[in-house]
Write an enzyme that holds these catalytic residues in place. Structure first.
Site, PDB file in Angstrom:
ATOM      1  N   CYS A 330      26.860   3.124-118.254  1.00 18.13           N
ATOM      2  CA  CYS A 330      26.314   3.636-117.062  1.00 18.13           C
ATOM      3  C   CYS A 330      24.784   4.389-117.435  1.00 18.13           C
ATOM      4  O   CYS A 330      24.028   3.714-117.999  1.00 18.13           O
ATOM      5  CB  CYS A 330      27.145   4.508-116.308  1.00 18.13           C
ATOM      6  N   HIS A 427      32.927   1.865-115.601  1.00 20.16           N
ATOM      7  CA  HIS A 427      33.661   2.919-116.099  1.00 20.16           C
ATOM      8  C   HIS A 427      34.933   2.789-115.849  1.00 20.16           C
ATOM      9  O   HIS A 427      35.426   1.831-115.231  1.00 20.16           O
ATOM     10  CB  HIS A 427      33.098   4.182-115.074  1.00 20.16           C
TER      11      HIS A 427
END
Length: 481
Positions: A330, A427
């Site tokens: 991310c 994630h």
């Protein structure tokens, strides 16, 4: 409408989240339908719900302990710090506004309606709601318009169990001091106290319990011994981040100032033969690491500057020259590119910042946050993976032609031409056992037989048994109303 009881603490990181999770599992094992609730949370470790919202990671773990899907009503107000004094404010799962600390304090009262609304929905679908406070109810300077502790408890008439942490020392003063400084009506809302994280022979603290009861006029519902397996469960905030694991394969993770969703690393810490080293500010990344992971961040450009200030950009370049690998997740993925553009200042200050330049990608920050649970496969094969997305950037560039993953029929992430550097927006990817094994195999490591989800379930069961043995759950059930 179900009953409710609230666990408040004498400070942050006294173990409230863990104890609530354990109580949730314990009462579920007694046959009750239980729901977790935290009116206001402050954490950059968020979880995504099935309906596309976000809540604190601790409430997602507590939902798992209850055997129910996590939902936005379990944490209606989530503060995600972006600077020392400012935060993104998420209300019932969606970004509502950004505010500096003083401005937020002036708006807390208007959020009580959303908190009460979410709480009512949970109570209507549960036999018992176990509520978690935030910080300490004795912070008298924050008492006005409070929605996290006694302001919530009194507004909704929820009885409170106040928990101290003996591992910090001074637990008698912690609890007696709270009774001394809390206003009378708040003090009357406390029905009992508990003492957490006791090491050694609990009977040696019998006189301490009696002293607390004498000073506070509150009864005890238990002294909870240290629970060593707590480290196997996801931590709520950065205070709980620690290195973990032992073995020949070393993974280094720089501890960014605004590190987010760091529970991505938890499965790796439990993987046999793997050592995850969390590197604090001021220390160099270890030269013998096989992999450097740049984790998620709540402020990509801010943490990019922080990373450079520690000299970690130099360490990463040296690591790559030695043939090491780097994975960005991310915000960490965005940092690995050539440029991060933020024309609207959604990540902080508007402008353009040079990235580390290890991936030929370009990221543009956008005001709309992408949230969702996703499934897919590892690029170049059929290895399954799943997790969640929670980001505000859009990334393009030559290296995205070599994606790391395919998610819901679209490519995700990027890989450098030499294969040493890769990144992804996903994630939770290492919680998927097949993906974790396949990724570690690329580093020459043969994964063990770890089934991560089962480890978490087993630890929750043992935590419930731990609390059954050390707390008076019948008394807690009687306190709830």
């Amino acid at each position: 409408m179900g009953k409710a009881v609230m666990i408040q603490g004498t400070g942050s990181d006294v173990g409230k989240s863990l104890i609530v999770a354990g109580l949730c599992r314990a009462f579920v094992r007694r046959g009750l339908r239980v729901m977790p609730f935290k009116p206001q949370n402050m954490s950059n470790n968020a979880a995504v719900t099935a309906d596309g919202g976000e809540i604190g990671r601790a409430q997602a773990l507590q939902a798992l302990a209850c055997g129910v899907p996590p939902g936005v009503d379990m944490n209606p107000v989530l503060l995600k710090p972006e600077s020392e004094t400012g935060a993104q404010v998420v209300v019932q799962g969606k970004v509502a506004f950004r505010a500096q600390a003083r401005a937020y304090a002036e708006r807390k009262a208007e959020l009580l309606a959303a908190v009460a609304d979410s709480f009512a929905r949970l109570r209507n679908n549960a036999d018992l709601v176990i509520v978690e406070g935030a910080g300490s109810p004795a912070e008298t300077n924050l008492r006005a318009n409070d929605i996290a502790n006694m302001g919530f408890a009194r507004a909704l008439d929820v009885p409170v169990i106040l928990m101290g942490d003996i591992n910090r020392g001074g637990v008698i003063a912690q609890l007696a001091g709270h009774a001394a400084v809390m206003e009378q009506e708040d003090r009357a809302q406390v029905a009992a106290f508990a003492v957490n994280r006791f090491r050694g022979d609990v009977s040696l603290f019998d006189e301490g319990v009696a002293d607390i009861e004498r000073f506070t006029r509150w009864p005890s519902v238990g002294v909870i011994p240290w629970f060593a397996e707590a480290s196997k469960l996801p931590a709520e905030d950065a205070l709980g981040i620690a290195s973990g694991g032992t073995g020949a394969l070393k993974i280094a993770v720089p501890m960014l100032a605004r590190i987010a969703n760091f529970d991505d690393l938890d499965p790796l810490k439990l993987e046999p033969g793997v050592q995850v080293v969390m590197v604090p500010p001021g220390q160099a990344l270890p030269g013998d690491a096989a992999l450097v992971i740049l984790p998620g961040s709540k402020s990509t450009t801010g943490d990019l500057a922080f990373l450079r200030a520690q000299g970690w950009d130099v360490d990463i370049a040296a690591h790559l020259r030695r043939g090491g690998h780097v994975l960005g997740i991310c915000g960490g993925y965005q940092m690995l590119g050539r440029v991060v553009d933020d024309p609207d200042g959604v990540d902080g200050v508007a402008g353009s910042v040079a990235g580390l330049g290890h991936l030929d990608i370009h990221t543009t920050m956008r005001p709309v946050k992408r949230l969702g649970l996703v499934h897919g496969t590892m690029a170049g094969g059929q290895v399954p993976v799943s997790g969640y997305e929670i980001h505000m950037g859009h990334t393009t560039g030559t290296d995205t032609d070599r994606p790391l993953l395919h998610l819901d029929g679209r490519p995700d992430g990027a890989t450098s031409a030499d294969g040493q550097v890769s990144g992804t927006y996903l994630h939770g990817l290492f919680a998927h056992d097949a993906f974790r094994a396949a990724y570690l195999a690329r580093l020459g490591h043969q994964a063990g037989d770890l089934i991560y989800a089962q480890v978490v379930e087993d630890v929750l069961d043992r935590l419930a048994e731990h609390l059954e043995a050390s707390m008076d759950l019948d008394a807690i059930a009687a306190i709830a109303r």
